[in-house]
Design a protein around this motif. Structure first.
Motif, PDB file in Angstrom:
ATOM      1  N   ILE A 162       0.825  -1.209   0.000  1.00 30.51           N
ATOM      2  CA  ILE A 162       0.000   0.000   0.000  1.00 30.51           C
ATOM      3  C   ILE A 162       0.857   1.257   0.000  1.00 30.51           C
ATOM      4  CG2 ILE A 162      -1.454   1.409   1.540  1.00 30.51           C
ATOM      5  CD1 ILE A 162      -3.044  -1.066   2.200  1.00 30.51           C
ATOM      6  N   VAL A 163       1.972   1.212   0.721  1.00 28.34           N
ATOM      7  CA  VAL A 163       2.674   2.453   1.069  1.00 28.34           C
ATOM      8  C   VAL A 163       3.153   3.244  -0.142  1.00 28.34           C
ATOM      9  CG1 VAL A 163       4.948   1.375   1.348  1.00 28.34           C
ATOM     10  CG2 VAL A 163       4.383   3.443   2.636  1.00 28.34           C
ATOM     11  N   ASN A 164       3.626   2.572  -1.209  1.00 31.01           N
ATOM     12  CA  ASN A 164       4.178   3.321  -2.343  1.00 31.01           C
ATOM     13  C   ASN A 164       3.149   4.222  -3.017  1.00 31.01           C
ATOM     14  OD1 ASN A 164       6.827   2.469  -2.119  1.00 31.01           O
ATOM     15  ND2 ASN A 164       6.573   0.723  -3.499  1.00 31.01           N
ATOM     16  N   VAL A 165       1.899   3.751  -3.136  1.00 28.41           N
ATOM     17  CA  VAL A 165       0.893   4.591  -3.781  1.00 28.41           C
ATOM     18  C   VAL A 165       0.397   5.693  -2.859  1.00 28.41           C
ATOM     19  CG1 VAL A 165       0.117   2.792  -5.369  1.00 28.41           C
ATOM     20  CG2 VAL A 165      -1.007   3.038  -3.153  1.00 28.41           C
ATOM     21  N   ALA A 166       0.642   5.546  -1.544  1.00 27.59           N
ATOM     22  CA  ALA A 166       0.196   6.568  -0.591  1.00 27.59           C
ATOM     23  C   ALA A 166       1.238   7.663  -0.388  1.00 27.59           C
ATOM     24  CB  ALA A 166      -0.133   5.917   0.754  1.00 27.59           C
ATOM     25  N   LEU A 167       2.470   7.459  -0.849  1.00 24.53           N
ATOM     26  CA  LEU A 167       3.552   8.405  -0.557  1.00 24.53           C
ATOM     27  C   LEU A 167       3.274   9.835  -1.044  1.00 24.53           C
ATOM     28  CD1 LEU A 167       6.695   6.174  -1.213  1.00 24.53           C
ATOM     29  CD2 LEU A 167       5.870   7.013   0.993  1.00 24.53           C
ATOM     30  N   PRO A 168       2.827  10.041  -2.289  1.00 18.86           N
ATOM     31  CA  PRO A 168       2.561  11.425  -2.701  1.00 18.86           C
ATOM     32  C   PRO A 168       1.523  12.123  -1.826  1.00 18.86           C
ATOM     33  CG  PRO A 168       2.704  10.001  -4.620  1.00 18.86           C
ATOM     34  CD  PRO A 168       2.667   9.102  -3.418  1.00 18.86           C
ATOM     35  N   ALA A 169       0.455  11.415  -1.439  1.00 24.31           N
ATOM     36  CA  ALA A 169      -0.573  12.017  -0.583  1.00 24.31           C
ATOM     37  C   ALA A 169      -0.009  12.341   0.793  1.00 24.31           C
ATOM     38  CB  ALA A 169      -1.773  11.074  -0.460  1.00 24.31           C
ATOM     39  N   ILE A 170       0.845  11.465   1.314  1.00 21.79           N
ATOM     40  CA  ILE A 170       1.485  11.729   2.607  1.00 21.79           C
ATOM     41  C   ILE A 170       2.353  12.982   2.516  1.00 21.79           C
ATOM     42  CG2 ILE A 170       3.214  10.863   4.244  1.00 21.79           C
ATOM     43  CD1 ILE A 170       2.179   8.033   3.619  1.00 21.79           C
ATOM     44  N   THR A 210      -5.164   5.338  -7.629  1.00 25.63           N
ATOM     45  CA  THR A 210      -5.741   4.059  -8.056  1.00 25.63           C
ATOM     46  C   THR A 210      -5.103   3.574  -9.350  1.00 25.63           C
ATOM     47  OG1 THR A 210      -7.849   4.692  -7.052  1.00 25.63           O
ATOM     48  CG2 THR A 210      -7.878   2.853  -8.607  1.00 25.63           C
ATOM     49  N   LEU A 211      -4.981   4.458 -10.327  1.00 19.67           N
ATOM     50  CA  LEU A 211      -4.367   4.069 -11.602  1.00 19.67           C
ATOM     51  C   LEU A 211      -2.888   3.751 -11.422  1.00 19.67           C
ATOM     52  CD1 LEU A 211      -6.045   6.588 -14.083  1.00 19.67           C
ATOM     53  CD2 LEU A 211      -6.537   4.145 -13.780  1.00 19.67           C
ATOM     54  N   ALA A 212      -2.208   4.478 -10.533  1.00 19.79           N
ATOM     55  CA  ALA A 212      -0.811   4.171 -10.261  1.00 19.79           C
ATOM     56  C   ALA A 212      -0.673   2.787  -9.632  1.00 19.79           C
ATOM     57  CB  ALA A 212      -0.199   5.231  -9.338  1.00 19.79           C
ATOM     58  N   GLY A 213      -1.636   2.421  -8.783  1.00 19.65           N
ATOM     59  CA  GLY A 213      -1.627   1.084  -8.198  1.00 19.65           C
ATOM     60  C   GLY A 213      -1.889   0.000  -9.228  1.00 19.65           C
ATOM     61  N   LEU A 214      -2.786   0.286 -10.171  1.00 20.65           N
ATOM     62  CA  LEU A 214      -3.092  -0.688 -11.231  1.00 20.65           C
ATOM     63  C   LEU A 214      -1.950  -0.820 -12.234  1.00 20.65           C
ATOM     64  CD1 LEU A 214      -6.803   0.286 -11.960  1.00 20.65           C
ATOM     65  CD2 LEU A 214      -6.015  -1.922 -11.066  1.00 20.65           C
ATOM     66  N   ALA A 215      -1.106   0.205 -12.348  1.00 22.76           N
ATOM     67  CA  ALA A 215      -0.086   0.234 -13.395  1.00 22.76           C
ATOM     68  C   ALA A 215       0.889  -0.925 -13.308  1.00 22.76           C
ATOM     69  CB  ALA A 215       0.678   1.565 -13.327  1.00 22.76           C
ATOM     70  N   ASP A 252      -7.594   8.055  -3.160  1.00 21.39           N
ATOM     71  CA  ASP A 252      -8.351   8.890  -4.094  1.00 21.39           C
ATOM     72  C   ASP A 252      -9.717   9.301  -3.556  1.00 21.39           C
ATOM     73  OD1 ASP A 252      -6.388   8.992  -6.027  1.00 21.39           O
ATOM     74  OD2 ASP A 252      -7.124   7.229  -7.103  1.00 21.39           O
ATOM     75  N   TYR A 253     -10.406   8.389  -2.864  1.00 19.30           N
ATOM     76  CA  TYR A 253     -11.798   8.644  -2.523  1.00 19.30           C
ATOM     77  C   TYR A 253     -12.058   8.805  -1.028  1.00 19.30           C
ATOM     78  CZ  TYR A 253     -12.368   7.217  -7.346  1.00 19.30           C
ATOM     79  OH  TYR A 253     -12.262   7.141  -8.715  1.00 19.30           O
ATOM     80  N   LEU A 254     -11.097   8.458  -0.185  1.00 19.84           N
ATOM     81  CA  LEU A 254     -11.263   8.637   1.254  1.00 19.84           C
ATOM     82  C   LEU A 254     -10.072   9.418   1.805  1.00 19.84           C
ATOM     83  CD1 LEU A 254     -12.670   5.085   2.092  1.00 19.84           C
ATOM     84  CD2 LEU A 254     -13.954   7.230   2.066  1.00 19.84           C
ATOM     85  N   SER A 255      -9.057   8.723   2.278  1.00 17.16           N
ATOM     86  CA  SER A 255      -7.869   9.369   2.826  1.00 17.16           C
ATOM     87  C   SER A 255      -6.745   8.355   2.908  1.00 17.16           C
ATOM     88  CB  SER A 255      -8.162   9.919   4.224  1.00 17.16           C
ATOM     89  OG  SER A 255      -6.958  10.296   4.880  1.00 17.16           O
ATOM     90  N   PRO A 305      -1.804  -2.196  -3.689  1.00 20.59           N
ATOM     91  CA  PRO A 305      -1.754  -0.925  -4.413  1.00 20.59           C
ATOM     92  C   PRO A 305      -3.119  -0.450  -4.900  1.00 20.59           C
ATOM     93  CG  PRO A 305      -0.018  -2.411  -5.163  1.00 20.59           C
ATOM     94  CD  PRO A 305      -0.929  -3.211  -4.285  1.00 20.59           C
ATOM     95  N   VAL A 306      -3.971  -1.389  -5.330  1.00 19.64           N
ATOM     96  CA  VAL A 306      -5.281  -0.990  -5.843  1.00 19.64           C
ATOM     97  C   VAL A 306      -6.179  -0.504  -4.710  1.00 19.64           C
ATOM     98  CG1 VAL A 306      -7.324  -1.752  -7.094  1.00 19.64           C
ATOM     99  CG2 VAL A 306      -5.072  -2.634  -7.735  1.00 19.64           C
ATOM    100  N   VAL A 307      -6.261  -1.285  -3.634  1.00 20.77           N
ATOM    101  CA  VAL A 307      -7.083  -0.875  -2.490  1.00 20.77           C
ATOM    102  C   VAL A 307      -6.543   0.414  -1.886  1.00 20.77           C
ATOM    103  CG1 VAL A 307      -7.831  -1.530  -0.176  1.00 20.77           C
ATOM    104  CG2 VAL A 307      -7.804  -3.238  -1.997  1.00 20.77           C
ATOM    105  N   GLY A 308      -5.216   0.494  -1.745  1.00 18.77           N
ATOM    106  CA  GLY A 308      -4.618   1.714  -1.222  1.00 18.77           C
ATOM    107  C   GLY A 308      -4.912   2.911  -2.102  1.00 18.77           C
ATOM    108  N   GLY A 309      -4.834   2.719  -3.423  1.00 19.13           N
ATOM    109  CA  GLY A 309      -5.131   3.816  -4.341  1.00 19.13           C
ATOM    110  C   GLY A 309      -6.571   4.289  -4.224  1.00 19.13           C
ATOM    111  N   LEU A 310      -7.498   3.351  -4.096  1.00 22.72           N
ATOM    112  CA  LEU A 310      -8.907   3.724  -3.940  1.00 22.72           C
ATOM    113  C   LEU A 310      -9.125   4.536  -2.664  1.00 22.72           C
ATOM    114  CD1 LEU A 310     -10.582   0.374  -5.063  1.00 22.72           C
ATOM    115  CD2 LEU A 310     -10.701   2.571  -6.267  1.00 22.72           C
TER     116      LEU A 310
END
Length: 466
Positions: free
Chosen positions: A29-37, A299-304, A160-163, A152-157
């Motif tokens: 999860i963590v890699n897709v959350a880094l920009p938001a963090i 989400t798309l970054a996680g799917l990539a 994008d849509y929660l936090s 990555p997909v769940v983390g991206g969702l």
């Protein structure tokens, strides 16, 4: 007729899968959350590096200790402590008001995670034997691999849509379920009264790695001439050297250095340093750049990167079978070189971004090489050590892969030239390819195939998740 698991054995597998799933899910999860963090807490690239490395420092340093603690105090007790610690740390991450508290919580999470995977596997191996054990480990591997896809997909969702904060609370539900299942187990802990734990060795290893990584991450901000950089670096190297010296002299070392006298073991671990360092660099850079540079959603970054993971799952088993027939050297040489070619394909990424033509080909080639490499690499390392010591051999290789990842991430600013823009992304792709090529070359010159017929008696091994 094939033997089937009874209710208690199925319960053991469920506990082992859920406990390990927690650690694997968080890591993916963590890699897709880094920009938001970074946007929320500030600190730029340094905060992102520490978010990853604080976890890897304690995970890599303490995973060797986990086996000793599990043997001494019992697997179920250690699992329970690890699960509670992971849940508390996850909640602390979710509510962290600034980068410092986030990083401290990530370090605590890594410490708890170090006790989850080894203890969960030890629970399986201590309660099942023969074909049932192999079946259980196969189920464990398949289901925990699912975490690397879902994460990555769940983390991206969530991002994008929660936090991003809620993404780290996903772990609380499976942790609560696992703690409840532990109360249903009839298996009881068996403690070895003669087991000893090298606490001092674990402290030296953790502080040594921490000092060196701190210097590498903060050096771009303060410079090598600053005492705040060179002093932690010198002290860190000295403490880690003290850890290695202690492992030569202590009665029950957490890192048995004599294992490295075996050619395929030390060569395989050298290849692991290059290959898993490259995997960590690639995962970090792709996850962050696709959001910050290319403008994709989390989400798309996680799917990539999903094509890479799917190819790993599809090809690993077949590659393992072929490597058992022909020997691991060919696969460990060709696989990293194919991955290197996949990494170089990322040089086609341009300002006018197009995932299908610039990134997807790289993911497919990279996944092909990864699927060829991982199972033969693990089998070569564990197969070089007698079965009675396969547990510690696996722990050492797991620790080596984590430490390789944290050192490469610590050096990220130097690799990308200070910022992860398009030029930095291309530099990272070249560095990734160079590391993978080094892994292939090390395997070609170092790995020796076992004599024909030596692999007729096989033992089940687990594949370390990239």
């Amino acid at each position: 007729m094939a033997e089937t698991m009874n209710r208690q054995q199925r319960l053991v597998v469920a506990v082992a899968v859920l406990a390990s799933f927690v650690a694997f899910l968080d890591g993916s999860i963590v890699n897709v959350a880094l920009p938001a963090i970074g946007r929320d807490l500030g600190g730029g690239l340094t905060t992102q590096q520490w978010t990853v490395d604080a976890y890897l420092i304690t995970l890599g340093a303490l995973i060797l200790l986990a086996g000793s603690v599990s043997d001494a105090y019992g697997r179920i007790l250690v699992l329970r402590i690890g699960l509670i610690g992971f849940a508390v740390a996850s909640i602390a991450i979710a509510v962290a008001p600034d980068p410092v508290l986030l990083i401290v919580a990530r370090a605590a999470q890594g410490a708890a995670g170090a006790f989850l995977v080894p203890s969960s596997l030890a629970l399986i191996t201590s309660t099942m034997r023969g074909p049932l054990q192999a079946q259980a480990i196969g189920v464990w591997t398949a289901l925990t691999t699912a975490a690397t896809i879902a994460g990555p997909v769940v983390g991206g969702l969530f991002v994008d849509y929660l936090s991003w904060r809620l993404a780290f609370l996903i772990n609380v539900v499976p942790i609560a379920l696992t703690l409840w299942l532990l109360t249903r187990l009839q298996t009881r802990d068996v403690r070895r009264p003669d087991a000893s734990i090298d606490w001092l060795g674990a402290i030296l290893c953790t502080l040594g790695l921490g000092g060196a990584v701190f210097a590498l991450i903060e050096q771009p901000n303060l410079g090598w001439s600053s005492p705040a950089i060179w002093l932690p670096l010198v002290v860190g190297i000295a403490l880690f050297a003290g850890f290695l010296w202690r492992q030569r002299t202590v009665k029950n070392p957490i890192l048995p250095l004599e294992l490295f006298r075996v050619r395929n073991f030390w060569t395989g671990n050298l290849a692991t340093v290059f290959i898993y360092g490259a995997l960590s660099l690639n995962g970090f850079v792709v996850g962050v750049y696709l959001q910050q540079g290319a403008g994709l959603t989390a989400t798309l970054a996680g799917l990539a990167s999903m094509p890479t993971t799917l190819l790993l799952i599809v090809l690993s088993s077949r590659a393992g079978v072929l490597a058992g027939r022909w020997g691991p050297r060919l696969f460990m040489t060709v696989g990293p070189l194919v991955m290197a070619a996949g990494a170089l394909l990322l040089l086609t990424v341009a300002v006018e971004f197009d995932y299908w033509w610039q990134v997807l080909p790289s993911m497919l080639v990279f996944g092909l090489g990864l699927g060829i490499t991982v199972a033969p690499l693990t089998a070569a390392i564990l197969g070089s050590i007698e079965p009675a010591r396969s547990g510690i051999a696996s722990a050492v290789n797991n620790a080596v892969s984590r430490v390789a990842g944290l050192i490469v991430i610590a050096m990220l600013a130097a690799i990308v030239g200070g910022s992860l823009d398009l030029d930095g992304f291309h530099r990272a792709a070249i560095a990734t390819a160079a590391l993978l090529a080094a892994g292939g070359i090390a395997s070609f010159f170092g790995i020796r195939n076992p004599p024909l017929g030596a692999g007729e008696e096989t033992t089940a091994v687990t594949v370390d998740e990239p």
